[in-house]
Design a protein around this motif. Structure first.
Motif, PDB file in Angstrom:
ATOM      1  N   ALA A   1       6.646  -1.698   4.759  1.00  0.00           N
ATOM      2  CA  ALA A   1       6.618  -0.997   3.550  1.00  0.00           C
ATOM      3  C   ALA A   1       5.475  -1.037   2.785  1.00  0.00           C
ATOM      4  O   ALA A   1       4.553  -1.695   2.810  1.00  0.00           O
TER       5      ALA A   1
ATOM      6  N   LYS B   1      13.128  -1.137  -0.891  1.00  0.00           N
ATOM      7  CA  LYS B   1      12.430  -1.329   0.134  1.00  0.00           C
ATOM      8  C   LYS B   1      12.719  -3.063   0.513  1.00  0.00           C
ATOM      9  O   LYS B   1      13.066  -3.345   1.476  1.00  0.00           O
ATOM     10  N   SER B   2      12.284  -3.629  -0.627  1.00  0.00           N
ATOM     11  CA  SER B   2      12.252  -5.245  -0.588  1.00  0.00           C
ATOM     12  C   SER B   2      14.104  -5.514  -0.390  1.00  0.00           C
ATOM     13  O   SER B   2      14.169  -6.537   0.439  1.00  0.00           O
TER      14      SER B   2
ATOM     15  N   PHE C   1      14.595  -5.131   3.395  1.00  0.00           N
ATOM     16  CA  PHE C   1      13.943  -6.312   4.196  1.00  0.00           C
ATOM     17  C   PHE C   1      14.812  -7.551   3.973  1.00  0.00           C
ATOM     18  O   PHE C   1      14.828  -8.423   4.964  1.00  0.00           O
TER      19      PHE C   1
ATOM     20  N   ASP D   1       5.876  -6.439   4.085  1.00  0.00           N
ATOM     21  CA  ASP D   1       6.204  -5.805   2.944  1.00  0.00           C
ATOM     22  C   ASP D   1       4.973  -5.684   2.144  1.00  0.00           C
ATOM     23  O   ASP D   1       4.319  -6.871   1.478  1.00  0.00           O
TER      24      ASP D   1
END
Lengths: 226, 296
Positions: free
Chosen positions: A195, A43-44, A47, A164
């Protein structure tokens, strides 16, 4: 054309870890999508690719019309003015007031200080914190701090907002408030990618869910739509 | 793009940083002041010595040339013309033997009537030769010795050499010390910027996330260096100025007083000190900021 387009994107770190594995994704203008998945799902990294902190090892990325894989590092700041970011670790400047924290983003992007009186109240009003303009971060609750971070991201009028885990450290009431703000921002036309680890939050809103695992998109669905 | 706002932002952020690590900042400002102050002191001292040379040191560039006794006045004047054409000679004056006698009588007092004692003037005609600079004196002597009319040359070459050695010593010592101190100042400023980058990691991260360019992120750091330069230079000027004033009140008249007078801080020197401080601190901060803040 989508606001965010990823085609066969792979991110492989120097130690050999594959953070994103052949990801294909399109997010339309004014869309709201949750990005879910366990820790280490990518996820990170996703981003970071979208704000060009990471350049993919393979594939192409378009954000707000920019081809990030061909973009020079010196152009990245101009992309980031179109992509607001909010993180779990809120990163407020403790010795500055709420107003100064928000105005800091304007200063850093070269906006004249004469614009502060117009732009800062507008951003603070969007997150319902106009009355806390003179407060310092230590005088605020966790939810209010996150709202300040949101206002700081919004003050530069981004087309896309990347959040996030913005509710990661918040209680359920504050989480709901932050969530409502993100939806309000989205209704005003901003594309929002959020997220989260919180299945309850995802289940409470009928929004698109992009599920990542081991760097791959394993599910991309709209709850309640078969 | 609000350039004035951006400049104000740099200045404001730099000032906050400077105050945030005050002790380290004071150490840096002091080192810049010491470096610039020492450089200025040594430069002023060597310049002052040279100026003194121009005032009083005519003696050091002056040669008294005695002509042979058989040289008549007309011949002596021809020698003057020849000497005048030498490239390192600034001025030549013919001294008639009668004038030389009067000078001698003045020097030893009228109590001794030289001419009466001897019956005639025993002195030769002579020349007073002024060289363009002390460096040319030895060369001038060598050339004048080749003239058949020249009998002797009155001068103390060792005095000139000693004087030049002092001036050069001051220059070399000043340059070496300034260089060492400049390196120390450079390292300290680099260290300060490193502390700032660490202390400001959140600000830097936020700036990068909201879309500040690399130079906007570096701006406050460079400005911090510029402030070190300005404060350091002003401190140096203040200390040097006060020192000059105190010394000029306490030092007795004579050579030292003359030297102090020649070393006065004029506006040109003050501007040079400011420029030097800015150049030193600004460059250090620029290099440190480029090294420490990478484009992400």
């Amino acid at each position: 054309m989508g606001m965010i387009i990823l085609r066969e994107v792979t991110v492989r770190y120097e130690d050999g870890t594959v953070a994103l594995d052949n990801v294909n994704l399109t997010v339309e203008k004014s869309e709201f999508a949750f990005v879910v998945g366990p820790t280490g799902a990518g996820k990170s990294s996703l981003f970071k690719v979208l704000i060009r902190e990471i350049v993919p090892s393979h594939g192409t990325v378009f954000v707000a019309g920019y081809d990030l894989t061909r973009m020079k590092p010196s152009q990245a700041p101009y992309l980031r003015r179109l992509v607001g970011t909010v993180f779990q670790d809120i990163l407020l400047l403790p010795e500055r007031t709420v107003w100064e924290n928000v105005a800091f983003a304007l200063r850093a992007t070269g906006v004249a200080s004469s614009e502060d009186k117009r732009e800062v109240p507008r951003a603070l009003a969007m997150v319902d914190l106009l009355d806390k303009a003179k407060a310092f971060p230590w005088q605020l609750s966790g939810g209010e701090k996150q709202k300040v971070a949101l206002a700081r991201a919004l003050v530069i009028n981004p087309l896309i907002l990347l959040a996030d885990e913005p509710t990661g450290n918040l209680d359920s009431q504050s989480s709901r408030e932050v969530m409502e703000l993100l939806l309000r921002v989205n209704r005003q036309g901003t594309t929002v990618l959020m997220a989260t680890h919180d299945p309850f939050l995802v289940g409470s809103y009928r929004k698109r869910v992009i599920e990542l695992n081991s760097g791959k998109i394993v599910r991309d669905y709209m709850p309640g739509v078969s | 793009m609000g350039w004035i706002s951006l400049f104000a932002f740099f200045l404001e952020e730099a000032w906050v940083n400077l105050r945030r690590h005050l002790v380290a900042s004071l150490a840096t400002v002091s080192t810049v002041a010491l470096t610039v102050g020492l450089w200025t002191s040594f430069t002023s001292a060597s310049k002052g010595l040279e100026t003194l040379l121009a005032w009083e040191g005519k003696k050091l560039t002056e040669l008294r040339v005695g002509l042979k006794l058989w040289v008549k006045e007309e011949q002596a004047k021809q020698v003057v013309e020849k000497v005048q054409k030498l490239p390192f000679v600034e001025q030549v004056r013919f001294v008639h033997k009668n004038e030389a006698l009067k000078q001698m009588e003045r020097a030893y007092g009228n109590a001794v009537p030289f001419q009466e004692l001897i019956g005639h003037n025993p002195l030769p005609h002579s020349l007073e030769v002024v060289c363009r600079s002390p460096e040319w004196v030895t060369q001038c002597q060598k050339v004048l010795k080749t003239f058949p009319e020249v009998d002797w040359i009155g001068h103390h070459p060792e005095a000139v050499e000693r004087f030049l050695a002092i001036v050069n010593g001051v220059k070399v010592t000043g340059a070496a010390l300034s260089l060492v101190l400049a390196l120390v100042a450079f390292a300290l400023i680099h260290n300060d910027i490193q502390i700032t980058v660490y202390g400001r990691r959140n600000e830097i991260r936020i700036m990068q996330l909201v879309g500040a360019t690399a130079w906007t992120v570096r701006g406050p750091l460079i400005m911090e260096g510029v402030l070190y330069g300005i404060f350091g230079s002003l401190l140096a000027v203040a200390i040097l100025g006060s020192l000059m004033r105190i010394l000029s009140e306490r030092v007795p008249t004579g050579f030292a007083q003359g030297l102090l007078h020649a070393c006065q801080l004029d506006s040109m020197t003050v501007m040079t000190v400011l420029g030097l401080g800015l150049l030193l601190a600004g460059t250090s901060a620029l290099i440190a900021s480029i090294r420490l803040v990478r484009v992400v």
